[in-house]
Design an enzyme around this catalytic site. Structure first.
Site, mmCIF file in Angstrom:
data_model
loop_
_atom_site.group_PDB
_atom_site.id
_atom_site.type_symbol
_atom_site.label_atom_id
_atom_site.label_comp_id
_atom_site.label_asym_id
_atom_site.label_seq_id
_atom_site.Cartn_x
_atom_site.Cartn_y
_atom_site.Cartn_z
ATOM 1 C CD1 TRP A 130 -2.760 1.467 0.420
ATOM 2 C CD2 TRP A 130 -2.157 1.831 2.546
ATOM 3 N NE1 TRP A 130 -3.556 2.464 0.919
ATOM 4 C CE2 TRP A 130 -3.202 2.713 2.218
ATOM 5 C CE3 TRP A 130 -1.616 1.875 3.826
ATOM 6 C CZ2 TRP A 130 -3.715 3.630 3.115
ATOM 7 C CZ3 TRP A 130 -2.130 2.777 4.730
ATOM 8 C CH2 TRP A 130 -3.167 3.643 4.378
ATOM 9 C CG ASP A 211 -2.082 -2.602 7.268
ATOM 10 O OD1 ASP A 211 -3.205 -2.652 7.821
ATOM 11 O OD2 ASP A 211 -1.752 -1.681 6.510
ATOM 12 C CE LYS A 246 -10.245 0.050 4.093
ATOM 13 N NZ LYS A 246 -9.925 0.829 2.922
HETATM 14 C C1 LMR Z 1 -7.095 2.065 -0.411
HETATM 15 O O1 LMR Z 1 -6.013 1.504 -0.529
HETATM 16 O O2 LMR Z 1 -7.752 2.458 -1.377
HETATM 17 C C2 LMR Z 1 -7.676 2.257 0.955
HETATM 18 O O3 LMR Z 1 -6.855 1.689 1.907
HETATM 19 C C3 LMR Z 1 -8.020 3.656 1.248
HETATM 20 C C4 LMR Z 1 -6.834 4.534 1.408
HETATM 21 O O4 LMR Z 1 -6.777 5.280 2.382
HETATM 22 O O5 LMR Z 1 -5.936 4.513 0.558
#
Ligand code: LMR
Length: 395
Positions: A130, A211, A246
């Site tokens: 992420w 996470d 979520k």
């Molecule tokens: C995402 O990856 O789209 C979600 O986790 C929302 C975000 O804050 O990025």
């Protein structure tokens, strides 16, 4: 002072969500942000949350600060949800947790505690991970290395490469893992692979930080926690960043928690005290509303049962969308999209180039990230054929 201050570009995910919102095309499709949408394209409020909210509004008598550690019902409910009965019992007073502003707050406080304990430690992150992980933890001062994870050739996990890379980590390094529903790929280790990973972490004295933002969105609440619990059977310490965005649908309320597992009760207390002090340096104490709602949902047998039923339906619907999307793409393009049916949670890489993803936005008003990560939970019966045709047109 600010005359020459640079204007920063928008966030790679939130910026595209904003671009989609601004698009006047009535048939635009938003597959950018990781948000669950129902069949009507709405991000719904859980029935149990609505009920908890009604009772809270009726009963709330004060807006005094939350305690630094957060709402007791919420924090204990999250620990029980994540660890389960057996693991929770085994760990006993080696577990402690702090309520945070969303999962981001949990990752951040976890990073603060890591840095306080081992400022020189390297954090190993999956390639890819992420995108917010790096700035969120890096701004604390931690350093990063990547381990291979998603293979575009395999359209799945390259587990041997992952193990080989982690085998080169130094004792005391931190390994950031996605507990389930890997963001951005949707690709998770199998239970056997989690077991092998647990062995490696234990042997090489690596600290797992998990996470855990999507529990219950992949295969189910218990199933999605199996990897994390397998690691806890082998490894004495762990940091878990939990989000209630979520799975309890509290996105805008910013409810989350960081769960600490220490080698003993003193270590767990030390981690909590460090997290509370780090929060005090930045935002003092956590926001109340979302955690109070989730605390009520998790601690009331009726509300909890209703929430679990609804969450299981959401999970089932996402998995159904994966199958429908896989089959429709294969039928229209003549190509193999089996990988979509094997992944978990909201995300999948379609395997498109940046240029193809951009063309989908500008020419078809179908919005996905540049990496071609889609939010499967943004599909519905109405927009699915449109997305399939759009993808086919750029292939
Ligand atoms: C995402 O990856 O789209 C979600 O986790 C929302 C975000 O804050 O990025």
């Amino acid at each position: 002072m600010f005359d020459s201050l640079p204007i920063l570009p928008p966030d790679s995910i939130l910026g595209l969500a904003a671009a989609c919102r601004a698009d006047p095309d009535p048939d635009k499709v938003d597959l950018t942000l990781g948000v669950y949408m129902d069949e009507s394209g709405l991000c719904p409020v859980f029935e149990a949350v609505k009920q908890a909210q009604q009772s809270l509004v009726g009963e709330e008598q004060t807006k005094v600060y939350m305690p630094p550690q957060g709402d007791a019902d919420y924090v204990s409910g999250i620990c029980a949800l994540v660890l389960g009965t057996a693991t929770g019992k085994t760990l006993g007073d080696r577990v402690s947790a702090v309520q945070t502003p969303g999962g981001c707050g949990a990752v951040r406080l976890g990073a603060e505690v890591l840095f306080a304990a081992a400022p020189g430690a390297t954090v190993w992150v999956s390639d890819p991970t992420w995108p917010v992980h790096i700035p969120l933890m890096g701004s604390v001062g931690l350093q990063f290395k990547t381990y291979r994870y998603y293979s575009p050739e395999l359209r799945g996990l390259d587990f041997e490469a992952m193990l080989a890379d982690l085998d080169s980590a130094a004792a005391g390094d931190v390994v950031l893992l996605h507990g389930c529903c890997h963001n951005p790929s949707g690709v998770d280790p199998s239970l056997a692979q989690w077991g092998a990973l647990a062995e490696l972490l234990a042997e090489r004295h690596l600290l797992p930080m998990i996470d855990f933002a999507y529990q219950g969105m992949g295969a189910g609440l218990e199933e999605d926690a199996a990897g994390l619990r397998a690691i806890l059977e082998r490894v004495p310490e762990m940091i878990i960043a939990v989000s209630s965005s979520k799975n309890i649908g509290l996105y805008r309320e910013r409810a989350g928690a960081v769960v600490f597992v220490g080698g003993d009760a003193r270590a767990a207390d030390a981690m909590t005290s460090q997290a509370i002090a780090a929060a005090r340096r930045v935002y003092s104490m956590p926001p109340a509303h979302g955690a109070l709602l989730a605390g009520r949902v998790l601690s009331s047998p009726e509300l909890r049962a209703s929430w679990q039923v609804e969450l299981a339906q959401i999970c089932e619907r996402i998995n159904g969308l994966r199958i429908d999307f896989r089959d429709a793409l294969a039928a229209t393009t003549g190509r193999n999209f089996d990988f979509i049916g094997k992944e978990n949670g909201m995300f999948s890489f379609l395997g498109l180039s940046v240029e193809q993803a951009q063309r989908l936005r500008t020419e078809q008003s179908v919005y996905m990230l540049d990496s071609s990560r889609i939010n499967v939970a943004g599909l519905n019966a109405r927009n699915l054929p449109r997305v399939v045709d759009a993808v086919a047109s750029v292939l």
